[in-house]
Design a protein around this motif. Structure first.
Motif, mmCIF file in Angstrom:
data_model
loop_
_atom_site.group_PDB
_atom_site.id
_atom_site.type_symbol
_atom_site.label_atom_id
_atom_site.label_comp_id
_atom_site.label_asym_id
_atom_site.label_seq_id
_atom_site.Cartn_x
_atom_site.Cartn_y
_atom_site.Cartn_z
ATOM 1 N N GLU A 47 -19.933 -14.420 8.623
ATOM 2 C CA GLU A 47 -19.232 -13.137 8.609
ATOM 3 C C GLU A 47 -18.783 -12.805 7.191
ATOM 4 O O GLU A 47 -18.278 -13.678 6.475
ATOM 5 N N GLY A 48 -18.967 -11.544 6.785
ATOM 6 C CA GLY A 48 -18.559 -11.140 5.442
ATOM 7 C C GLY A 48 -17.053 -10.985 5.323
ATOM 8 O O GLY A 48 -16.324 -11.080 6.319
ATOM 9 N N PHE A 49 -16.604 -10.732 4.095
ATOM 10 C CA PHE A 49 -15.155 -10.590 3.870
ATOM 11 C C PHE A 49 -14.928 -9.720 2.633
ATOM 12 O O PHE A 49 -15.789 -9.628 1.753
ATOM 13 N N TRP A 50 -13.760 -9.099 2.579
ATOM 14 C CA TRP A 50 -13.401 -8.276 1.425
ATOM 15 C C TRP A 50 -12.882 -9.160 0.297
ATOM 16 O O TRP A 50 -12.231 -10.178 0.550
ATOM 17 N N VAL A 51 -13.154 -8.715 -0.925
ATOM 18 C CA VAL A 51 -12.713 -9.440 -2.115
ATOM 19 C C VAL A 51 -11.873 -8.495 -2.975
ATOM 20 O O VAL A 51 -12.387 -7.493 -3.475
ATOM 21 N N LEU A 52 -10.585 -8.793 -3.097
ATOM 22 C CA LEU A 52 -9.715 -8.008 -3.980
ATOM 23 C C LEU A 52 -9.548 -8.800 -5.271
ATOM 24 O O LEU A 52 -9.100 -9.953 -5.242
ATOM 25 N N SER A 53 -9.907 -8.179 -6.403
ATOM 26 C CA SER A 53 -9.901 -8.929 -7.659
ATOM 27 C C SER A 53 -8.925 -8.373 -8.695
ATOM 28 O O SER A 53 -8.598 -9.059 -9.656
ATOM 29 N N ARG A 54 -8.458 -7.106 -8.490
ATOM 30 C CA ARG A 54 -7.527 -6.548 -9.485
ATOM 31 C C ARG A 54 -6.085 -6.891 -9.133
ATOM 32 O O ARG A 54 -5.719 -6.925 -7.957
ATOM 33 N N TYR A 55 -5.281 -7.056 -10.168
ATOM 34 C CA TYR A 55 -3.871 -7.432 -10.017
ATOM 35 C C TYR A 55 -3.151 -6.504 -9.037
ATOM 36 O O TYR A 55 -2.515 -6.966 -8.085
ATOM 37 N N ASP A 56 -3.236 -5.182 -9.272
ATOM 38 C CA ASP A 56 -2.442 -4.256 -8.459
ATOM 39 C C ASP A 56 -2.848 -4.301 -6.982
ATOM 40 O O ASP A 56 -1.994 -4.196 -6.102
ATOM 41 N N ASP A 57 -4.129 -4.425 -6.714
ATOM 42 C CA ASP A 57 -4.567 -4.480 -5.312
ATOM 43 C C ASP A 57 -4.111 -5.772 -4.643
ATOM 44 O O ASP A 57 -3.712 -5.787 -3.472
ATOM 45 N N VAL A 58 -4.176 -6.874 -5.394
ATOM 46 C CA VAL A 58 -3.750 -8.171 -4.843
ATOM 47 C C VAL A 58 -2.251 -8.127 -4.528
ATOM 48 O O VAL A 58 -1.808 -8.530 -3.440
ATOM 49 N N VAL A 59 -1.469 -7.578 -5.470
ATOM 50 C CA VAL A 59 -0.017 -7.488 -5.245
ATOM 51 C C VAL A 59 0.283 -6.601 -4.040
ATOM 52 O O VAL A 59 1.107 -6.942 -3.184
ATOM 53 N N ALA A 60 -0.415 -5.446 -3.955
ATOM 54 C CA ALA A 60 -0.140 -4.520 -2.845
ATOM 55 C C ALA A 60 -0.430 -5.198 -1.501
ATOM 56 O O ALA A 60 0.370 -5.099 -0.559
ATOM 57 N N ALA A 61 -1.540 -5.912 -1.401
ATOM 58 C CA ALA A 61 -1.883 -6.555 -0.122
ATOM 59 C C ALA A 61 -0.910 -7.698 0.191
ATOM 60 O O ALA A 61 -0.440 -7.840 1.324
ATOM 61 N N ALA A 62 -0.580 -8.495 -0.827
ATOM 62 C CA ALA A 62 0.313 -9.646 -0.589
ATOM 63 C C ALA A 62 1.707 -9.183 -0.202
ATOM 64 O O ALA A 62 2.442 -9.902 0.484
ATOM 65 N N SER A 63 2.081 -7.972 -0.639
ATOM 66 C CA SER A 63 3.430 -7.482 -0.365
ATOM 67 C C SER A 63 3.515 -6.749 0.970
ATOM 68 O O SER A 63 4.583 -6.283 1.346
#
Ligand code: HEM
Length: 410
Positions: A47-63
């Motif tokens: 199964e595929g998966f999304w890859v977030l690599s930019r700082y702002d996107d990673v922070v937004a998802a983690a928050s």
């Protein structure tokens, strides 16, 4: 744009056998910051998966843990924070780091007294003495393995003390953790006879120790777990034992890798090595080592609803990976991100994650790194590599198996 996916396979561990593939992520951040990784022959669950690599996107998802769950989402059965689905009721929803609020927050509150800065300050002198002994023993050898003899040893002693594990058992625990966390003889999502046996032995050891703590509580984290209550109910035995496994893995692997990869960055830079003698630079050096090493390269979440990021629609139930290591080289946030700069400040790295699951051991890890660096700076004039370093073959842990060095005493 997703055409580049044909050339990139983040589930092929050979890509990680010589360290984290930063160049791949430079490309992803630039070209496809929100990228759907199609499944390959190596990808667990097909199964595929999304890859977030930019700082702002990673922070937004983690928050936003409500949308990006550490447990599960959509119609899926499993979940958790690895690319491969882990079963619910055994890992997802049971391990502290693979659990959502409100139970997750209550579980953390229960453990907080053991890792509070106030509590940890009481053990700092003891850790400093241990670090001094460790470095003296390595110096006495002249040539040593910086990973095994120095970087691994103090975090292991510290986590044993924090949890209330007898020190004489700590090397057995390290061996079990090493076997289950490395992928030297298997691919993602696979277990071997060796990993199964190590996991079973570690589980049995943890269950036994927790039974002792239930009988005779002591002043340690496992006793808090053994006697703590959430909503008036004790934690399930499985929750307690899985916490033990998590703490041994989290506590022994990551700090040693930050230290070893951080010291590796200093080898060959005599000016920086001299500079770490300057007490005012100790804290910024530790932060830069954390950013530089990013020993936990990613954690996964599962989308609980349809959500748009960067113009792409992520569907409820999709796997979403947050690449802390890539965010820590994001040129939008860090000036000259490939320069190892012990004076870097501010340094808002994401090595410990972000949001509600922010590393519970961060204060301890920073303290461990400080005392080891201080012990090295006080005693060692120069470090020289005597052979090639060997990386762990994993996309979940970036670190070293071995780092052969010669230490020159001051
Ligand atoms: C340099 C060393 C360390 C690094 C880079 C690191 C990294 C991380 C990261 C990235 C997370 C977030 C996971 C997520 O969001 O899914 C995390 C969580 C966690 N870490 Fe660490 N860690 C380190 C040391 C430690 C130590 C020493 C301990 C314990 C003694 C520890 C215990 C934990 C625990 C229990 C969690 C789960 C917290 C939660 O889910 O609420 N870590 N760590």
């Amino acid at each position: 744009m997703d055409g580049i996916g044909g050339h990139i396979d983040l589930t092929d561990l050979e890509r990680f056998a010589d360290g984290f593939p930063y160049a791949v992520f430079d490309l992803l951040r630039r070209e496809v910051p929100v990228w759907f990784h199609e499944p390959t022959a190596h990808t667990p669950d097909g199964e595929g998966f999304w890859v977030l690599s930019r700082y702002d996107d990673v922070v937004a998802a983690a928050s936003d843990a409500g949308t990006f769950s550490s447990e599960t989402g959509g119609a899926r059965d499993g979940g958790g924070t690895l690319i491969e689905d882990l079963p619910r009721g055994f890992a997802a929803g049971v391990l502290l780091n693979m659990m959502d609020d409100p139970r997750h927050a209550a579980f953390r509150r229960l453990l907080r007294p053991s890792v509070a800065p106030r509590t940890l300050r009481l053990i700092e002198d003891d850790l400093a003495r241990r670090a001094a002994r460790i470095v003296d023993a390595a110096l006495a050898k002249g040539e040593c393995d910086l990973l095994v003899d120095i970087a691994a040893e103090l975090p292991l002693q510290a986590v044993a003390q924090l949890l209330g594990v007898p020190q004489e058992d700590r090397h057995r625990l390290l061996e079990w953790a090493n076997v289950t966390l490395d992928y030297d003889d298997r691919e993602l999502g696979q277990a071997t006879e060796r990993t199964r046996q190590a996991a079973a032995e570690m589980f049995a050891y943890g269950s036994g120790l927790l039974a002792d703590k239930r009988e005779t509580p002591a002043d340690d984290l496992l006793s808090l777990a053994a006697h703590g209550r959430i909503d008036g109910e004790p934690l399930a035995d499985l929750e307690q034992t899985m916490l033990f496994n998590l703490m041994i893995a989290a506590g022994s692997e990551t700090t040693r890798n930050s230290l070893a990869l951080g010291v590796l960055a200093l080898v060959g830079d005599p000016a920086a090595w001299q500079a770490i003698n300057e007490p005012s630079l100790l804290d910024t050096t530790v932060e830069e080592m954390l950013r530089w090493a990013s020993p936990t390269p990613y954690n996964r979440r599962t989308a609980t609803r349809d959500v748009e990021i960067g113009g792409r629609t992520i569907r409820a139930g999709d796997k979403v990976t947050l690449w802390w290591a890539s965010a820590n080289r994001d040129e939008r946030v860090f000036t000259d991100p490939y320069r190892f700069d012990i004076t870097r400040h501010p340094n808002p790295h994401l090595a410990f994650g972000r949001g509600g699951h922010f590393c519970l051991g961060a204060t301890l890890a920073r303290m461990e790194m400080r005392v080891v660096l201080r012990a090295l700076a006080d005693r060692v004039a120069a470090i020289e590599l005597t052979g090639p370093v060997e990386f762990v073959r994993s996309n979940k842990h970036t670190g070293l198996r071995h780092m052969p060095v010669r230490l020159e005493p001051r």
